[in-house]
Write an enzyme that holds these catalytic residues in place. Structure first.
Site, PDB file in Angstrom:
ATOM      1  N   SER A 177      41.790  48.329  32.074  1.00  0.00           N
ATOM      2  CA  SER A 177      41.272  49.372  32.786  1.00  0.00           C
ATOM      3  C   SER A 177      42.125  50.501  33.009  1.00  0.00           C
ATOM      4  CB  SER A 177      40.353  48.783  34.062  1.00  0.00           C
ATOM      5  OG  SER A 177      39.664  49.589  34.183  1.00  0.00           O
TER       6      SER A 177
ATOM      7  N   HIS B   9      38.154  49.934  29.560  1.00  0.00           N
ATOM      8  CA  HIS B   9      37.175  50.559  30.349  1.00  0.00           C
ATOM      9  C   HIS B   9      37.370  52.252  30.213  1.00  0.00           C
ATOM     10  CE1 HIS B   9      36.850  47.005  33.361  1.00  0.00           C
ATOM     11  NE2 HIS B   9      36.225  46.825  32.297  1.00  0.00           N
TER      12      HIS B   9
ATOM     13  N   ASP C 168      37.087  42.936  36.529  1.00  0.00           N
ATOM     14  CA  ASP C 168      36.545  42.534  35.440  1.00  0.00           C
ATOM     15  C   ASP C 168      37.703  41.836  34.609  1.00  0.00           C
ATOM     16  OD1 ASP C 168      34.797  42.311  33.239  1.00  0.00           O
ATOM     17  OD2 ASP C 168      35.337  44.351  32.408  1.00  0.00           O
TER      18      ASP C 168
END
EC number: 3.1.1.61
Length: 185
Positions: A10, A37, A130
């Site tokens: 991310s 992401h 996540d």
């Protein structure tokens, strides 16, 4: 079916991947599937960014495609990337998970179910949780879990959550991950 490497990243992930992916040789014996992401309305162009920097082939994942060794597959913007029971890739526009589509957890969980001990999962820098539950699934099914060391990660939240959920995961600085993958593969 051959084993697969899955990677989730991310915030700070592009920089981490720019260290990790170019260190893998063209003949790396496993496919590499990656979720990064990115904003859903942004065509991130990650495959194009990495194509000229990597010895491995680089492309965007396609629905129902069977991943090939020596190839890096990025999840397309705004699609979850999943691994089907037969090892093929699937794309999904289902609701975001952990506020993200693509979701790292969904990739890791589906790959763990399909590949079990043939899976190597890597969780890199990021600003949310996540991937933590996905790494738990990897460990539960006998796969190998690797986490970027939060102490040296650009953004430590995601790797710290991964280690908290999976204390047995291997913790490595970003420069040590590619050599470790080569030993495992």
């Amino acid at each position: 079916m051959t084993g697969i490497v899955v990677i989730g990243a991310s915030a700070g992930g592009v920089q981490a991947l720019l260290t990790l992916l170019p260190a893998l040789p063209a003949d790396f014996p496993r496919p590499v599937l990656i979720v990064v992401h990115v904003p859903p309305d942004h065509d991130h162009g990650l495959a194009a960014l990495f194509e000229s920097r990597c010895a491995m082939q680089v492309c965007e994942a396609e629905d129902k495609q069977m991943p090939a060794p020596g190839t890096i597959y990025f999840a397309p913007a705004n699609y979850h990337l999943l691994v089907e029971p037969d090892g093929s890739m699937a794309l999904s526009a289902d609701d975001p998970v952990n506020h993200s589509r693509p979701s790292i957890d969904l990739l890791l969980e589906s790959a763990a179910d399909a590949l079990r001990s043939r899976l190597i999962a890597v969780l890199l820098t990021g600003a949310n949780n996540d991937g933590a539950e996905g790494l738990r699934a990897v460990a539960r099914t006998g796969g190998t879990a690797i986490v970027e060391d939060p102490a040296t990660a650009r953004v430590p939240t995601m790797p710290a959550a991964g280690l908290a959920a999976n204390p047995g995961a291997t913790r490595l600085v970003i420069d040590a991950i590619a050599p470790h993958l080569l030993r495992l593969a």
